[in-house]
Design a protein around this motif. Sequence first.
Motif, short mmCIF file in Angstrom:
data_model
loop_
_atom_site.label_atom_id
_atom_site.label_comp_id
_atom_site.label_asym_id
_atom_site.label_seq_id
_atom_site.Cartn_x
_atom_site.Cartn_y
_atom_site.Cartn_z
N VAL A 152 0.85 -1.20 0.00
CA VAL A 152 0.00 0.00 0.00
C VAL A 152 0.88 1.25 0.00
N ILE A 153 1.87 1.30 0.86
CA ILE A 153 2.69 2.51 0.97
C ILE A 153 3.57 2.70 -0.27
N ASN A 154 4.06 1.58 -0.83
CA ASN A 154 4.90 1.70 -2.02
C ASN A 154 4.09 2.15 -3.24
N ILE B 184 1.79 1.74 20.83
CA ILE B 184 3.10 1.44 20.24
C ILE B 184 4.15 2.54 20.39
N VAL B 185 3.76 3.68 20.99
CA VAL B 185 4.75 4.76 21.18
C VAL B 185 4.89 5.05 22.68
N PRO B 186 5.70 4.24 23.39
CA PRO B 186 5.79 4.42 24.85
C PRO B 186 6.22 5.83 25.25
N ARG C 245 1.29 18.44 14.64
CA ARG C 245 2.17 17.37 14.12
C ARG C 245 1.48 16.01 14.19
N GLN C 246 0.18 16.04 14.47
CA GLN C 246 -0.56 14.78 14.52
C GLN C 246 -0.22 13.95 13.28
N CYS C 247 -0.24 12.64 13.44
CA CYS C 247 0.19 11.73 12.36
C CYS C 247 -0.36 12.14 10.99
C1 HEM Z 1 -1.32 2.63 13.27
C2 HEM Z 1 -0.57 3.42 12.54
C3 HEM Z 1 0.10 4.70 12.97
C4 HEM Z 1 0.30 5.23 14.22
C5 HEM Z 1 -0.15 4.66 15.56
C6 HEM Z 1 1.02 6.47 14.04
C7 HEM Z 1 1.39 7.32 15.08
C8 HEM Z 1 2.09 8.50 14.90
C9 HEM Z 1 2.52 9.36 15.98
C10 HEM Z 1 2.27 9.10 17.46
C11 HEM Z 1 3.19 10.41 15.43
C12 HEM Z 1 3.90 11.53 16.20
C13 HEM Z 1 3.08 12.80 16.28
C14 HEM Z 1 3.75 13.84 17.15
O1 HEM Z 1 4.83 14.35 16.80
O2 HEM Z 1 3.19 14.14 18.21
C15 HEM Z 1 3.18 10.23 14.00
C16 HEM Z 1 3.76 11.09 13.08
C17 HEM Z 1 3.85 10.83 11.74
N1 HEM Z 1 3.28 9.77 11.05
FE1 HEM Z 1 2.18 8.28 11.84
N2 HEM Z 1 1.26 6.65 12.70
C18 HEM Z 1 0.71 5.60 12.00
C19 HEM Z 1 0.70 5.41 10.62
C20 HEM Z 1 1.29 6.25 9.71
C21 HEM Z 1 1.25 6.08 8.27
C22 HEM Z 1 0.52 4.97 7.53
C23 HEM Z 1 2.02 7.09 7.73
C24 HEM Z 1 2.38 7.38 6.29
C25 HEM Z 1 1.66 7.46 5.30
C26 HEM Z 1 2.50 7.91 8.84
C27 HEM Z 1 3.28 9.03 8.69
C28 HEM Z 1 3.63 9.88 9.73
C29 HEM Z 1 4.45 11.07 9.53
C30 HEM Z 1 5.06 11.54 8.21
C31 HEM Z 1 4.57 11.68 10.79
C32 HEM Z 1 5.30 12.98 11.11
C33 HEM Z 1 4.33 14.14 10.92
C34 HEM Z 1 4.95 15.52 11.18
O3 HEM Z 1 5.91 15.62 11.92
O4 HEM Z 1 4.41 16.49 10.61
N3 HEM Z 1 2.04 7.37 10.01
N4 HEM Z 1 2.50 9.06 13.69
#
Ligand code: HEM
Length: 495
Positions: free
Chosen positions: A177-179, A367-369, A439-441
């Motif tokens: 999916v991601i690729n 998953i993010v302790p 900065r939410q995901c």
């Molecule tokens: C179950 C799946 C996922 C979880 C639990 C998750 C969780 C998180 C968390 C906790 C952060 C940190 C936010 C912060 O700085 O406070 C984050 C950031 C980020 N995630 Fe996810 N993520 C998931 C899936 C994905 C997927 C599928 C992608 C890509 C398409 C992705 C791309 C990113 C990116 C690029 C950031 C950084 C955003 C920024 O700094 O602007 N994540 N994610």
Amino acid sequence: MIFILVLLSTLLLIYLFHLLYWKRRNLPPGPTPLPKFGNWLSMVFPMPGYECFRRWTKKYGDVYTFWLESEPYIIIGSYERMKETFIRDGDTYVNKKFNEVIASFRDGQYGVVDTNGEFWSTHRRFTLSNFRDLGFGKDLMQQKILIEVQEIIRKFDENVGEEQNVPKVFNKAVANVINQLIFGYRFDDEKEKEFQKLMDLLEYQQKAFTSWKIIVECVVPFLSRFMPKPTVADLIEEYKTSFYGFFNRQIEEHRLKIDFDSEENESYAESYLKEQRKREADGDKETFSTQQLSNMCMDLWLAGLGTTTLTLGWSMAYVMNTPGVQEKMHEELDRVIESDRLISTSDKNDLPYMQAVINECQRCANIVPINLFHETTRDTVIAGYPIEKGTGVIAQISTVMLDETIFPDPYKFNPDRFIDEHGKLKKVEELCPFSVGKRQCLGEGLARMELFLMLANFFHRYEISPSSTGPPSIDKTQALGVTPREFDAVLTKRH
Ligand code: HEM
């Protein structure tokens, strides 16, 4: 001799005074830091660190100081306080803390996870708008994920009734999916070798960087001189060459194939390269550089693959360890879906228990302790404490998702906590696995769609039972922490 003793004792006293009082005097109170280590050792005993943060939140309240080596971080430990800070005053908490090791790995400040300011917001906006054009959150994305769901089913069907490696099959589906999104193709049989090479690289990196030797070297760098090779620096160099090598090859192949006159884009890389050409023609050679594209690909690939597959693996583990949950899911799926057809997002609202199971899987997988490290962009006040610009601050989501006032008996896997008295799905804002604020995901929409389509279709089609060695362990207090469990399970077809 006496003079030297007095001098040494005085220096020691001054050092302790500085460590234990002076540098902490204006910060919110928190656990006493050890010289050099700070408080991070508490995260290791016991792993994965949930308990120390919960203990400190109970003791010091929802704002306290945690030290990583000699750097203070203000921990925000409740959802209410996250709203007041990261959400309502988002601009103050938007920046990421600079990390020298990461910057040296990237050869500068690149990507979207570790950059700040205009550069970060341009790339975050561009990525989100491009993902939307590629079908993110829409039917097009669903179709792509459902192709992977069918592939998962084909793979599992080959070994029904026998012990088989379940996480491995999901891992490949998520990678596809991601690729697809980044480079516009999936790893079919022809690309199997390429996929395997990438997986070996990721596995090697994960094992190498989580070994005790490397952790000790990161904390006390001078010890690396006395330790056997490879050192942290060797590992970083090796990893850098192989990983960037993969992305750079892909980028150059794309550049040769692209029709730069077409308005249509098949992948993120394609639209990036077009934007690059447009900007270069206007004299901007910096913002959309090839090095930035390589780093963006790496960020999206790593963030998009590891998190989702880890959550899927933990979901299987929790369901297998909790009697009764599968039966309830099956009852709902049979009642609502009524046939063996594929489940799509339009079924979601009719499957509240399935959604509750996914919510509880994300909460328990946790998953993010310790969340990513942000820093304040200006002087501010948190809970009455003046906090200077540039101070580290962490939205501690793992503590919120284990808050027993919101989630009683928080370590118990209990999807019913998300079901109300009318059998409907309960919205609980404290469930925040994707974090909060600006900065939410970035991949939340994609991850939610993947989790729903993959898990709902999987449980509709199969009953999962443990292999002869039993279900995978859900104990995270041992060395493995939240890292993925490899496990076999037996699948029985339901339709
Ligand atoms: C179950 C799946 C996922 C979880 C639990 C998750 C969780 C998180 C968390 C906790 C952060 C940190 C936010 C912060 O700085 O406070 C984050 C950031 C980020 N995630 Fe996810 N993520 C998931 C899936 C994905 C997927 C599928 C992608 C890509 C398409 C992705 C791309 C990113 C990116 C690029 C950031 C950084 C955003 C920024 O700094 O602007 N994540 N994610």
